[in-house]
Design a protein around this motif. Structure first.
Motif, PDB file in Angstrom:
ATOM      1  N   GLY A 148       0.795  -1.212   0.000  1.00  0.00           N
ATOM      2  CA  GLY A 148       0.000   0.000   0.000  1.00  0.00           C
ATOM      3  C   GLY A 148       0.828   1.262   0.000  1.00  0.00           C
ATOM      4  O   GLY A 148       0.411   2.293  -0.525  1.00  0.00           O
ATOM      5  N   VAL A 149       2.026   1.195   0.586  1.00  0.00           N
ATOM      6  CA  VAL A 149       2.917   2.358   0.597  1.00  0.00           C
ATOM      7  C   VAL A 149       3.324   2.732  -0.826  1.00  0.00           C
ATOM      8  O   VAL A 149       3.517   3.900  -1.152  1.00  0.00           O
ATOM      9  N   HIS A 150       3.421   1.715  -1.691  1.00  0.00           N
ATOM     10  CA  HIS A 150       4.003   1.905  -3.011  1.00  0.00           C
ATOM     11  C   HIS A 150       3.001   2.222  -4.115  1.00  0.00           C
ATOM     12  O   HIS A 150       3.392   2.403  -5.264  1.00  0.00           O
ATOM     13  N   ALA A 151       1.716   2.256  -3.802  1.00  0.00           N
ATOM     14  CA  ALA A 151       0.714   2.334  -4.866  1.00  0.00           C
ATOM     15  C   ALA A 151       0.912   3.543  -5.777  1.00  0.00           C
ATOM     16  O   ALA A 151       0.840   3.419  -7.010  1.00  0.00           O
ATOM     17  N   TYR A 152       1.173   4.708  -5.224  1.00  0.00           N
ATOM     18  CA  TYR A 152       1.332   5.908  -6.051  1.00  0.00           C
ATOM     19  C   TYR A 152       2.643   5.881  -6.850  1.00  0.00           C
ATOM     20  O   TYR A 152       2.620   6.024  -8.080  1.00  0.00           O
ATOM     21  N   PRO A 153       3.809   5.736  -6.200  1.00  0.00           N
ATOM     22  CA  PRO A 153       5.052   5.788  -6.991  1.00  0.00           C
ATOM     23  C   PRO A 153       5.187   4.662  -8.000  1.00  0.00           C
ATOM     24  O   PRO A 153       5.663   4.881  -9.122  1.00  0.00           O
ATOM     25  N   ILE A 154       4.759   3.449  -7.644  1.00  0.00           N
ATOM     26  CA  ILE A 154       4.927   2.338  -8.577  1.00  0.00           C
ATOM     27  C   ILE A 154       3.954   2.454  -9.739  1.00  0.00           C
ATOM     28  O   ILE A 154       4.314   2.172 -10.888  1.00  0.00           O
ATOM     29  N   SER A 155       2.722   2.899  -9.468  1.00  0.00           N
ATOM     30  CA  SER A 155       1.794   3.082 -10.590  1.00  0.00           C
ATOM     31  C   SER A 155       2.307   4.171 -11.525  1.00  0.00           C
ATOM     32  O   SER A 155       2.117   4.092 -12.745  1.00  0.00           O
ATOM     33  N   GLU A 156       2.975   5.187 -10.988  1.00  0.00           N
ATOM     34  CA  GLU A 156       3.576   6.216 -11.834  1.00  0.00           C
ATOM     35  C   GLU A 156       4.677   5.620 -12.709  1.00  0.00           C
ATOM     36  O   GLU A 156       4.792   5.946 -13.900  1.00  0.00           O
ATOM     37  N   THR A 157       5.484   4.740 -12.131  1.00  0.00           N
ATOM     38  CA  THR A 157       6.535   4.086 -12.917  1.00  0.00           C
ATOM     39  C   THR A 157       5.933   3.196 -13.990  1.00  0.00           C
ATOM     40  O   THR A 157       6.423   3.151 -15.127  1.00  0.00           O
ATOM     41  N   SER A 197      11.172   1.552  -8.455  1.00  0.00           N
ATOM     42  CA  SER A 197       9.816   2.013  -8.765  1.00  0.00           C
ATOM     43  C   SER A 197       9.023   2.409  -7.525  1.00  0.00           C
ATOM     44  O   SER A 197       8.086   3.202  -7.600  1.00  0.00           O
ATOM     45  N   GLY A 198       9.385   1.880  -6.356  1.00  0.00           N
ATOM     46  CA  GLY A 198       8.661   2.215  -5.137  1.00  0.00           C
ATOM     47  C   GLY A 198       9.238   3.400  -4.380  1.00  0.00           C
ATOM     48  O   GLY A 198       8.704   3.808  -3.351  1.00  0.00           O
ATOM     49  N   SER A 199      10.323   3.963  -4.877  1.00  0.00           N
ATOM     50  CA  SER A 199      10.985   5.063  -4.170  1.00  0.00           C
ATOM     51  C   SER A 199      10.120   6.323  -4.200  1.00  0.00           C
ATOM     52  O   SER A 199       9.595   6.696  -5.242  1.00  0.00           O
ATOM     53  N   THR A 200      10.011   6.958  -3.044  1.00  0.00           N
ATOM     54  CA  THR A 200       9.201   8.170  -2.939  1.00  0.00           C
ATOM     55  C   THR A 200       9.627   8.963  -1.711  1.00  0.00           C
ATOM     56  O   THR A 200      10.080   8.387  -0.713  1.00  0.00           O
ATOM     57  N   GLU A 201       9.461  10.262  -1.776  1.00  0.00           N
ATOM     58  CA  GLU A 201       9.770  11.136  -0.652  1.00  0.00           C
ATOM     59  C   GLU A 201       8.847  10.884   0.542  1.00  0.00           C
ATOM     60  O   GLU A 201       9.148  11.291   1.669  1.00  0.00           O
ATOM     61  N   HIS A 202       7.710  10.236   0.305  1.00  0.00           N
ATOM     62  CA  HIS A 202       6.705  10.031   1.356  1.00  0.00           C
ATOM     63  C   HIS A 202       6.735   8.618   1.949  1.00  0.00           C
ATOM     64  O   HIS A 202       5.819   8.249   2.693  1.00  0.00           O
ATOM     65  N   TYR A 203       7.759   7.831   1.617  1.00  0.00           N
ATOM     66  CA  TYR A 203       7.762   6.411   1.982  1.00  0.00           C
ATOM     67  C   TYR A 203       7.619   6.198   3.489  1.00  0.00           C
ATOM     68  O   TYR A 203       6.703   5.510   3.956  1.00  0.00           O
ATOM     69  N   HIS A 204       8.530   6.780   4.268  1.00  0.00           N
ATOM     70  CA  HIS A 204       8.522   6.545   5.715  1.00  0.00           C
ATOM     71  C   HIS A 204       7.228   7.030   6.351  1.00  0.00           C
ATOM     72  O   HIS A 204       6.653   6.355   7.203  1.00  0.00           O
TER      73      HIS A 204
END
Length: 320
Positions: free
Chosen positions: A96-105, A281-288
């Motif tokens: 669930g943490v990765h839904a936004y960044p990975i879908s963007e990738t 693909s899951g990397s994001t500034e909002h991860y933590h």
């Protein structure tokens, strides 16, 4: 008096640490990315957030006070699941943490391959003005999403902005908003000839290992694109390479590989119809923040209330 202990093997902003401390004010909280920060504390930890390979030897000696592990990743296949299960240690993932960044990738891959952005970037390096036979568009095409979890659901939602037909596969076969047709895993081969894009978001389990082999690529359209942001071992990499070389599929966007880093000898590096990213693909500034606020804190409140953490609880029998 001996304090109960939480060890977090990542660096967090003080605001997030304070939110955790508000839930467990009497606990000792050890936070830090470097091994020196947590090495001496982890053997007494009741909860560990963020699994690292070294932890197996440090905190899984039987008997262990460890009762719950919060993974910092969605995939848990690299963790000692058998030992954790045997010691009755609860495990929750970061799904669930990765839904936004990975879908963007995923859409970066799909759009990049369709509109030949990678080709034009290469042409730019040599100052080459060339049409490169661009003709494809993504609107109203069919995308198959193999694994309709949080990432798959977000991908399906975005696909509708392109008026795409969405076909999904999930273990339960349960219908989902934005997915036009849902199938079960055993029906995979039936949908492959219909897809213009195939997006793989699957975890690695005994059932998914090398799920995509030459047989599956031969069923796909020669004009189709294969996107994998799940796990590299879900694909037989040599069969994928053969399919790309033979023109059985048009191209691939790959964020994960059977062996990482990808060997410099891999033919994938030199293929013009392949876009490679280094498992980012899951990397994001909002991860933590997302992991702590949407998964760990609600689960921690349940844990302190004597209930098992409910969000993203891993089923050891399934491996995810």
């Amino acid at each position: 008096m001996h304090k109960r202990k939480l060890v977090i093997t990542h660096s967090l902003d003080q605001t997030l640490i304070d939110k955790i401390a508000n839930v467990i004010p009497e606990w000792e909280i050890v936070v830090g990315k470097e091994k020196s920060s947590w090495e001496n504390a982890v053997k007494d930890a009741e909860i560990v957030a963020g699994w690292k390979t070294e932890l197996e030897a440090l905190c899984l000696k039987e008997p262990t006070p460890l009762r719950w592990v919060q993974s910092w990743s969605a995939g848990v296949n690299s963790m000692p699941l058998e030992k954790l299960s045997r010691n009755k240690i609860m495990l929750t993932s970061a799904n669930g943490v990765h839904a936004y960044p990975i879908s963007e990738t995923i859409f970066a891959f799909m759009l990049g391959l369709t509109r030949k952005i990678h080709t034009y970037v290469n042409n730019q390096q040599t100052k080459t003005w060339d049409h490169s036979n661009l003709k494809s568009e993504m609107h109203r095409k069919t995308v198959g999403i193999i694994g309709v979890g949080e990432i798959g659901k977000e991908t399906a939602k975005i696909a509708k902005a392109f008026s795409m037909k969405v076909i999904g596969i999930r273990y339960s076969g349960k219908s989902e908003r934005y997915v036009d047709e849902m199938y079960r895993p055993e029906e995979l081969n039936l949908i492959l000839p219909r897809c213009d894009y195939l997006v793989v978001t699957l975890p690695l389990t005994a059932d998914t290992r090398r799920l995509f082999r030459r047989e599956q690529f031969e069923l796909m359209k020669p004009s189709s694109f294969f996107i994998n942001i799940g796990r590299g071992e879900v694909v037989n990499e040599s069969d994928l390479i053969a399919a790309l070389q033979a023109g059985e599929i048009a191209g691939a966007g790959l964020d994960v590989f059977a062996t990482e880093p990808l060997s410099s000898e891999s033919p994938l590096w030199g293929m013009e119809n392949v876009i490679i990213t280094p498992h980012t693909s899951g990397s994001t500034e909002h991860y933590h923040q997302r992991l702590i606020e949407t998964i760990f804190l609600p689960n921690l409140k349940d844990y302190m209330a004597g209930k098992p953490p409910a969000i993203n609880a891993v089923d050891y029998s399934k491996g995810y």
